[in-house]
Design a protein around this motif. Sequence first.
Motif, PDB file in Angstrom:
ATOM      1  N   ALA A 672      65.608  39.374  -2.298  1.00 55.78           N
ATOM      2  CA  ALA A 672      64.752  40.568  -1.522  1.00 55.78           C
ATOM      3  C   ALA A 672      63.951  40.091  -0.453  1.00 55.78           C
ATOM      4  O   ALA A 672      63.172  38.943  -0.693  1.00 55.78           O
ATOM      5  N   ILE A 673      63.917  40.652   0.578  1.00 57.43           N
ATOM      6  CA  ILE A 673      62.966  40.316   1.732  1.00 57.43           C
ATOM      7  C   ILE A 673      62.021  41.689   1.523  1.00 57.43           C
ATOM      8  O   ILE A 673      62.256  42.790   1.917  1.00 57.43           O
ATOM      9  N   LEU A 674      60.575  41.167   1.163  1.00 54.12           N
ATOM     10  CA  LEU A 674      59.433  42.142   1.071  1.00 54.12           C
ATOM     11  C   LEU A 674      58.998  42.653   2.453  1.00 54.12           C
ATOM     12  O   LEU A 674      58.557  41.713   3.462  1.00 54.12           O
ATOM     13  N   GLU A 675      58.987  44.026   2.868  1.00 52.29           N
ATOM     14  CA  GLU A 675      58.810  44.506   4.103  1.00 52.29           C
ATOM     15  C   GLU A 675      57.411  45.127   4.287  1.00 52.29           C
ATOM     16  O   GLU A 675      56.950  45.204   5.445  1.00 52.29           O
ATOM     17  N   ASN A 676      57.010  45.890   3.256  1.00 49.94           N
ATOM     18  CA  ASN A 676      55.821  46.574   3.112  1.00 49.94           C
ATOM     19  C   ASN A 676      55.311  46.772   1.852  1.00 49.94           C
ATOM     20  O   ASN A 676      56.218  47.053   0.744  1.00 49.94           O
ATOM     21  N   MET A 677      53.894  47.067   1.859  1.00 46.29           N
ATOM     22  CA  MET A 677      53.389  47.009   0.503  1.00 46.29           C
ATOM     23  C   MET A 677      52.360  48.009   0.463  1.00 46.29           C
ATOM     24  O   MET A 677      51.347  48.055   1.701  1.00 46.29           O
ATOM     25  N   LYS A 678      52.317  49.369  -0.193  1.00 45.84           N
ATOM     26  CA  LYS A 678      51.394  50.256  -0.097  1.00 45.84           C
ATOM     27  C   LYS A 678      50.579  50.350  -1.714  1.00 45.84           C
ATOM     28  O   LYS A 678      51.497  50.203  -2.574  1.00 45.84           O
ATOM     29  N   ILE A 679      49.254  50.717  -1.616  1.00 48.04           N
ATOM     30  CA  ILE A 679      48.512  50.583  -2.998  1.00 48.04           C
ATOM     31  C   ILE A 679      47.788  51.765  -2.939  1.00 48.04           C
ATOM     32  O   ILE A 679      46.976  52.153  -2.191  1.00 48.04           O
ATOM     33  N   MET A 686      45.822  56.305  -0.827  1.00 50.52           N
ATOM     34  CA  MET A 686      46.196  54.943  -0.352  1.00 50.52           C
ATOM     35  C   MET A 686      44.919  54.205  -0.065  1.00 50.52           C
ATOM     36  O   MET A 686      44.376  54.502   0.726  1.00 50.52           O
ATOM     37  N   VAL A 687      44.798  53.182  -0.843  1.00 48.46           N
ATOM     38  CA  VAL A 687      43.786  52.122  -0.418  1.00 48.46           C
ATOM     39  C   VAL A 687      43.994  50.923   0.185  1.00 48.46           C
ATOM     40  O   VAL A 687      43.023  50.347   0.699  1.00 48.46           O
ATOM     41  N   TYR A 688      45.368  50.787   0.346  1.00 53.78           N
ATOM     42  CA  TYR A 688      45.821  49.485   1.063  1.00 53.78           C
ATOM     43  C   TYR A 688      47.223  49.592   1.449  1.00 53.78           C
ATOM     44  O   TYR A 688      48.027  50.064   0.971  1.00 53.78           O
ATOM     45  N   GLU A 689      47.450  48.933   2.815  1.00 50.65           N
ATOM     46  CA  GLU A 689      48.892  48.801   3.088  1.00 50.65           C
ATOM     47  C   GLU A 689      48.859  47.521   4.114  1.00 50.65           C
ATOM     48  O   GLU A 689      47.854  47.295   4.787  1.00 50.65           O
ATOM     49  N   THR A 690      50.228  47.135   3.873  1.00 51.47           N
ATOM     50  CA  THR A 690      50.430  45.772   4.720  1.00 51.47           C
ATOM     51  C   THR A 690      51.986  45.527   4.863  1.00 51.47           C
ATOM     52  O   THR A 690      52.744  45.918   4.051  1.00 51.47           O
ATOM     53  N   ASP A 691      52.160  45.004   5.981  1.00 51.22           N
ATOM     54  CA  ASP A 691      53.674  44.758   6.421  1.00 51.22           C
ATOM     55  C   ASP A 691      53.848  43.178   5.901  1.00 51.22           C
ATOM     56  O   ASP A 691      55.295  42.824   6.090  1.00 51.22           O
ATOM     57  N   HIS A 692      53.042  42.608   5.395  1.00 50.63           N
ATOM     58  CA  HIS A 692      53.143  41.322   5.019  1.00 50.63           C
ATOM     59  C   HIS A 692      52.847  41.141   3.324  1.00 50.63           C
ATOM     60  O   HIS A 692      51.727  40.684   3.009  1.00 50.63           O
ATOM     61  N   PRO A 693      53.651  41.729   2.503  1.00 50.91           N
ATOM     62  CA  PRO A 693      53.170  41.785   1.253  1.00 50.91           C
ATOM     63  C   PRO A 693      53.003  40.333   0.445  1.00 50.91           C
ATOM     64  O   PRO A 693      52.246  40.345  -0.498  1.00 50.91           O
TER      65      PRO A 693
END
Length: 737
Positions: A672-679, A686-693
């Motif tokens: 799998a290739i991780l593309e986005n992570m939201k917390i 939502m307290v956090y988001e990144t396109d580089h998990p």
Amino acid sequence: MIITFQTSLLSASAHAHSQMKHPVLLLLLLLSPCFVTSQATYQKLISSTASGLGGVALAEAPDGGFVVGGVSGQIIKLDAQGVVEWGRQLDSAAVFDVDLSPSGDIFLSINNNDAQALLSVDAGGQMNWTVYTGKPNFSNGQVAVSSAGIVTVSRREVIEKPFNIQQWNFDGNLDWMLKIELPDDTLTGISVADYLGGSWLAAAYNSTGTYLFRISHDGNPFWYWHIAGLWVKDLGVYSNGQLFAAGSFPGSNDVVMLRFKHDGSIIWQKRLQSLIQNTGVATLGTNGDVLVRTYMGNGLAGLIKIDESGDMQWARGYPSGNFGMSRPIFTSDGGVAMLVPKPNQTSLAEIVLIKADAEGYVEGCEVLDICPQYEDVQLDISAFEFSSELIPFFGNIAVELFSLPLDITPFCQPVQLPLPDFDIVDTVCAGSHAMPTPLMNDGAQAWEWEFGPGAVPPVSSEQFPGNVLFTQPGAHTVRQTVVFGGCRDSFEQVVNVLPAPIPDLGPDTLICEDVMYQLDGSLPGDVSYLWENGSSDPVRTVSQNGTYVLTATDELCSGVDSVKVRFFGQTWPDAALQLPGDTLACEEQALLIDAAIPGATAWQWSTGADTAAIFIDEPGQYSLTAYFEHCPLMASFTVDFASCSAKIYLPNAFSPNNDGINDLLIPFGNNAILENMKIFNRWGGMVYETDHPDTGWDGTVKGKAAATGVYVVLIKYLDEYTGEEKWYSGEVVLVRN
């Protein structure tokens, strides 16, 4: 007196064997007086410096002489000895038929570019009168004479159904003209005959067959018959009133004849075959005999006599050209006569008058027996409907006659018979060729060669058959049969075919191992050997691809064998099975293995499959044998399976306290290739988001430490196996010490 004639090709008594190597056609000169007949016989060549001649009409005059009508417009009177009395030339007209009155007046059916006409000429060659009878270009404009007058047939138009029958008196006046209309299509030909002096017989034919009429002297038809499928061109009446008709089937060269009664019942019906061209015509004599003139091909005119019972009496052949022959006639002295073109001429320049005796022979000239096929045939006669009416005369025509200079000389054409003799070697070796050489088969109508079993070709219909291959040992009878005048003559010779010393090197072979291979062509007996490389030993060891040829020779014959030898490693130097090594495959999908390779002809897998490619869906060891013809090439490999689906791994807790242990929340994926992570916190914010998990979350929110507790993690990723984008959600506990 010398009478010369040709014996039958089919008669065994006519062949001499004592000093000949086979039966041949013989020309016998019979000197015995018992063969001399009372009829005057001769062949006369008639020519003119003023015009080319073509004799298509012939009639006997009351004085025993002859009247000749030419297709180029000639009218010639000869005496009983064949001497010219006078000759006349019509201006631009052709003569189709001729008949005479008892007084010697001559009546001719003629045709030019303008009309068909009836011409009367007296016994001295002076014109009496001419009358118009119909449209031109109609080649069957016959004429018949009886005590009642002269009858002709014609039609008003070049192409139309009705035809006209006209009776004229001897002064050229029309007694009546009868128009007859038939139920079918356009007419092709018309013919007429005298019906015993009391009425007329007329026939017209088209694609359906022939329509036959009897017409009274006052123009009244009083019976009529239809002969299906036959084109009747000649008519006659027997002394008892029975009828004779002769013609042909459409598209056939045969001559078909029948004798029948007034009620349509057939007495006999016959067919003459072995004819080359459809030029047969027939004449019924006063004694009930029939004369048939044919063309047999290859410069041979045939004359056949049939008796009143329909049985063939004799068949003779005469040298002739192939166009412009007359209807044959019986002569008052018991003989027969006909006109033929001069042999071997390319145009209608000269004609030959043949006057033969009652058996068809001519004194001093060669006459051949011929062999036309003669057999019964089936015909159907039935009544039909038609309409008729008397119509008025419709025209006159002017014709001019000119004097015609003529030359006439005795003429006998030697006959060069084709013979079946040939030369051929008497001994050959099996597998060798021999060529038969014909010695004198020119001019035959057909050639038939037979060469015996195992010969190539076994038979031939060529005049010169060329080389013949003899493959089987033994005595072979080679036979040539020539056909001439329908007769067959054969000659044969024996060719002894000797067995050849043929070595046996075996079949072409493929050697699977790169080892030396031995060829052995040894034969018993005194035999010498020669390989293509010059070696003379019957045994030879080879190690290279190639074709190896061995010739074995005994005292008389040589035999050859060859073999093609191939070695696997030289034939397919790069042959290798392109199989994987031990393989870990995805359990979600069967593994495709394609083992196709140039040169391989068959495959055998350990699974039982026999194709180049297979699918594998179970772990284990697999083996394949690929065959190059019969040579095997083997390989094996092992396959294991594991899941290839994408999976996301997330710690269940982390402690961001800068102690270097679990300070960051970092997810990772398999396939799998991780593309986005939201917390998200527990209230959904939502307290956090990144396109580089893969960089992880340090547990801060806007630079401040996030509270301890449970957080929801949402990750977007690309499934490398399926190529689909997916979402993963999970929970993580943030712990602070």
